[in-house]
Design a protein around this motif. Sequence first.
Motif, PDB file in Angstrom:
ATOM      1  N   GLU A  40       0.826  -1.212   0.000  1.00 14.07           N
ATOM      2  CA  GLU A  40       0.000   0.000   0.000  1.00 14.07           C
ATOM      3  C   GLU A  40       0.858   1.258   0.000  1.00 14.07           C
ATOM      4  OE1 GLU A  40      -3.399   2.325  -0.126  1.00 14.07           O
ATOM      5  OE2 GLU A  40      -3.124   0.180  -0.510  1.00 14.07           O
ATOM      6  N   VAL A  41       1.934   1.261   0.776  1.00 11.30           N
ATOM      7  CA  VAL A  41       2.838   2.420   0.797  1.00 11.30           C
ATOM      8  C   VAL A  41       3.471   2.604  -0.585  1.00 11.30           C
ATOM      9  CG1 VAL A  41       5.008   3.307   1.728  1.00 11.30           C
ATOM     10  CG2 VAL A  41       3.302   2.314   3.265  1.00 11.30           C
ATOM     11  N   SER A  42       3.896   1.518  -1.211  1.00 11.89           N
ATOM     12  CA  SER A  42       4.499   1.602  -2.537  1.00 11.89           C
ATOM     13  C   SER A  42       3.490   2.068  -3.572  1.00 11.89           C
ATOM     14  CB  SER A  42       5.071   0.239  -2.948  1.00 11.89           C
ATOM     15  OG  SER A  42       6.061  -0.196  -2.047  1.00 11.89           O
ATOM     16  N   ARG A  43       2.258   1.567  -3.459  1.00 14.18           N
ATOM     17  CA  ARG A  43       1.221   1.929  -4.424  1.00 14.18           C
ATOM     18  C   ARG A  43       0.837   3.400  -4.330  1.00 14.18           C
ATOM     19  NH1 ARG A  43      -3.471   3.492  -4.830  1.00 14.18           N
ATOM     20  NH2 ARG A  43      -3.678   3.600  -2.569  1.00 14.18           N
ATOM     21  N   ALA A  44       0.800   3.914  -3.109  1.00 17.11           N
ATOM     22  CA  ALA A  44       0.347   5.290  -2.899  1.00 17.11           C
ATOM     23  C   ALA A  44       1.236   6.305  -3.600  1.00 17.11           C
ATOM     24  CB  ALA A  44       0.283   5.588  -1.406  1.00 17.11           C
ATOM     25  N   GLY A  45       2.548   6.068  -3.603  1.00 17.49           N
ATOM     26  CA  GLY A  45       3.456   6.995  -4.272  1.00 17.49           C
ATOM     27  C   GLY A  45       3.757   8.250  -3.478  1.00 17.49           C
ATOM     28  N   VAL A  46       3.116   8.410  -2.322  1.00 15.90           N
ATOM     29  CA  VAL A  46       3.373   9.537  -1.422  1.00 15.90           C
ATOM     30  C   VAL A  46       3.404   8.972  -0.001  1.00 15.90           C
ATOM     31  CG1 VAL A  46       2.282  11.278  -2.896  1.00 15.90           C
ATOM     32  CG2 VAL A  46       0.895  10.038  -1.228  1.00 15.90           C
ATOM     33  N   PRO A  47       4.007   9.684   0.949  1.00 19.41           N
ATOM     34  CA  PRO A  47       3.999   9.192   2.329  1.00 19.41           C
ATOM     35  C   PRO A  47       2.569   8.944   2.826  1.00 19.41           C
ATOM     36  CG  PRO A  47       5.575  10.966   2.082  1.00 19.41           C
ATOM     37  CD  PRO A  47       4.805  10.915   0.798  1.00 19.41           C
ATOM     38  N   VAL A  48       2.388   7.846   3.555  1.00 11.12           N
ATOM     39  CA  VAL A  48       1.049   7.420   3.976  1.00 11.12           C
ATOM     40  C   VAL A  48       0.978   7.407   5.503  1.00 11.12           C
ATOM     41  CG1 VAL A  48      -0.691   5.610   3.790  1.00 11.12           C
ATOM     42  CG2 VAL A  48       0.922   5.960   1.930  1.00 11.12           C
ATOM     43  N   SER A  49      -0.111   7.921   6.042  1.00 11.70           N
ATOM     44  CA  SER A  49      -0.286   7.970   7.493  1.00 11.70           C
ATOM     45  C   SER A  49      -0.823   6.631   8.005  1.00 11.70           C
ATOM     46  CB  SER A  49      -1.265   9.078   7.875  1.00 11.70           C
ATOM     47  OG  SER A  49      -2.579   8.741   7.440  1.00 11.70           O
ATOM     48  N   PRO A  50      -0.591   6.326   9.295  1.00 12.30           N
ATOM     49  CA  PRO A  50      -1.161   5.107   9.877  1.00 12.30           C
ATOM     50  C   PRO A  50      -2.682   5.056   9.744  1.00 12.30           C
ATOM     51  CG  PRO A  50       0.536   5.994  11.306  1.00 12.30           C
ATOM     52  CD  PRO A  50       0.308   7.017  10.229  1.00 12.30           C
ATOM     53  N   ALA A  51      -3.340   6.204   9.892  1.00 11.05           N
ATOM     54  CA  ALA A  51      -4.804   6.228   9.792  1.00 11.05           C
ATOM     55  C   ALA A  51      -5.254   5.838   8.383  1.00 11.05           C
ATOM     56  CB  ALA A  51      -5.329   7.615  10.151  1.00 11.05           C
ATOM     57  N   ALA A  52      -4.544   6.337   7.369  1.00  7.51           N
ATOM     58  CA  ALA A  52      -4.902   6.006   5.990  1.00  7.51           C
ATOM     59  C   ALA A  52      -4.682   4.520   5.712  1.00  7.51           C
ATOM     60  CB  ALA A  52      -4.083   6.858   5.021  1.00  7.51           C
ATOM     61  N   LEU A  53      -3.609   3.971   6.278  1.00  7.74           N
ATOM     62  CA  LEU A  53      -3.348   2.539   6.108  1.00  7.74           C
ATOM     63  C   LEU A  53      -4.417   1.703   6.798  1.00  7.74           C
ATOM     64  CD1 LEU A  53       0.521   2.517   6.638  1.00  7.74           C
ATOM     65  CD2 LEU A  53      -0.685   1.941   4.514  1.00  7.74           C
ATOM     66  N   SER A  54      -4.824   2.123   7.971  1.00 13.49           N
ATOM     67  CA  SER A  54      -5.861   1.413   8.709  1.00 13.49           C
ATOM     68  C   SER A  54      -7.161   1.390   7.913  1.00 13.49           C
ATOM     69  CB  SER A  54      -6.084   2.073  10.073  1.00 13.49           C
ATOM     70  OG  SER A  54      -7.113   1.430  10.788  1.00 13.49           O
ATOM     71  N   GLU A  55      -7.498   2.533   7.320  1.00 11.26           N
ATOM     72  CA  GLU A  55      -8.728   2.617   6.537  1.00 11.26           C
ATOM     73  C   GLU A  55      -8.622   1.786   5.259  1.00 11.26           C
ATOM     74  OE1 GLU A  55     -11.560   5.995   4.356  1.00 11.26           O
ATOM     75  OE2 GLU A  55      -9.863   6.595   5.612  1.00 11.26           O
ATOM     76  N   ALA A  56      -7.468   1.852   4.596  1.00  8.53           N
ATOM     77  CA  ALA A  56      -7.304   1.135   3.327  1.00  8.53           C
ATOM     78  C   ALA A  56      -7.317  -0.373   3.503  1.00  8.53           C
ATOM     79  CB  ALA A  56      -6.010   1.578   2.646  1.00  8.53           C
ATOM     80  N   LEU A  57      -6.720  -0.844   4.590  1.00  7.30           N
ATOM     81  CA  LEU A  57      -6.566  -2.284   4.787  1.00  7.30           C
ATOM     82  C   LEU A  57      -7.586  -2.887   5.750  1.00  7.30           C
ATOM     83  CD1 LEU A  57      -2.663  -2.440   5.006  1.00  7.30           C
ATOM     84  CD2 LEU A  57      -4.116  -2.896   3.021  1.00  7.30           C
ATOM     85  N   GLY A  58      -8.289  -2.023   6.475  1.00  6.70           N
ATOM     86  CA  GLY A  58      -9.269  -2.529   7.405  1.00  6.70           C
ATOM     87  C   GLY A  58      -8.664  -3.211   8.610  1.00  6.70           C
ATOM     88  N   LEU A  59      -7.482  -2.781   9.001  1.00  5.32           N
ATOM     89  CA  LEU A  59      -6.802  -3.344  10.172  1.00  5.32           C
ATOM     90  C   LEU A  59      -6.881  -2.362  11.342  1.00  5.32           C
ATOM     91  CD1 LEU A  59      -3.579  -4.819   8.514  1.00  5.32           C
ATOM     92  CD2 LEU A  59      -5.463  -6.113   9.525  1.00  5.32           C
ATOM     93  N   PRO A  60      -6.924  -2.866  12.570  1.00  6.39           N
ATOM     94  CA  PRO A  60      -6.968  -1.978  13.739  1.00  6.39           C
ATOM     95  C   PRO A  60      -5.734  -1.077  13.787  1.00  6.39           C
ATOM     96  CG  PRO A  60      -7.464  -4.247  14.353  1.00  6.39           C
ATOM     97  CD  PRO A  60      -6.966  -4.293  12.950  1.00  6.39           C
ATOM     98  N   LYS A  61      -5.918   0.130  14.282  1.00  9.76           N
ATOM     99  CA  LYS A  61      -4.796   1.064  14.356  1.00  9.76           C
ATOM    100  C   LYS A  61      -3.635   0.547  15.198  1.00  9.76           C
ATOM    101  CE  LYS A  61      -7.391   5.271  13.314  1.00  9.76           C
ATOM    102  NZ  LYS A  61      -7.820   6.613  13.795  1.00  9.76           N
ATOM    103  N   PRO A  62      -3.876  -0.105  16.328  1.00 13.41           N
ATOM    104  CA  PRO A  62      -2.740  -0.634  17.089  1.00 13.41           C
ATOM    105  C   PRO A  62      -1.915  -1.644  16.280  1.00 13.41           C
ATOM    106  CG  PRO A  62      -4.692  -0.569  18.470  1.00 13.41           C
ATOM    107  CD  PRO A  62      -5.153  -0.279  17.075  1.00 13.41           C
TER     108      PRO A  62
END
Length: 259
Positions: free
Chosen positions: A25-47
């Motif tokens: 997901e970080v590679s696909r985004a092409g820009v720095p990605v926040s933990p919140a954005a990763l959580s939303e994109a992957l559906g994983l808990p923030k912790p």
Amino acid sequence: MPDDSASDTKGQIPTNLRLLLILEEVSRAGVPVSPAALSEALGLPKPTIHRLLTTAEEQEFLQRDIDGRSYGPGRRLRRLAGNTLSSQRLRTERLLIMQALAREVGETCNLAAPGRFGMVYLDRVETLWPLRIQLPVGTQVPFHCTASGKMYLSSLRTDKLNRFLSWMDLKPVTKRTISDKDVLVEELGSTRARGYATDDEEFMDDMVAVAVPLRDSEGRLLTTLSMHAPRQRHDLASLSKMIPQLREAADRLETLGLN
């Protein structure tokens, strides 16, 4: 504390795939990605996201952006990408395309990718002329005064480009190096408009070069294809007449990379 084994909002993701999906997901985004954005994109808990990001950062697969919160590719992930691009089958086909181009234009051709502090040569096919410029595979060259580097800089969003230029040392390498930020920004605008970059003795005296981009499936610059020549054989105007051949080879390399 939330349980990492809790159900994912986008389906169950096996534990051993979670870190890989974050890297993807970080590679696909092409820009720095926040933990919140990763959580939303992957559906994983923030912790879970924070724990995996900590591991990836410790192992240098990811690194924090300048804002201290977002993450981008780290040293090991960039090296992994370079090694993947250089896998034997792909490299053999890639070199055949570059060799055909070098024979057609009669000059050295290079494939380069952006590194952390400059463009890094991934592959190279030398001209047959005895007078040649030696820049072997693995060489890192500056962003601001090379055709490949300026091609990369021209692909950046305005905000990221401004951040880049704010810390970049635009020191002159030759008397023709563009070392003024405003002049360089104007040059990058011209590069973006015409779709290719030039180096008119800006990196090395008596050497001219041109470069075109290779883009991924989402239109982002992945690598650059360039050719350079000593001024004894070409000036920038005559070398630029070979841009159509350079673009044709770049199109073939893009197709190869997407298959």
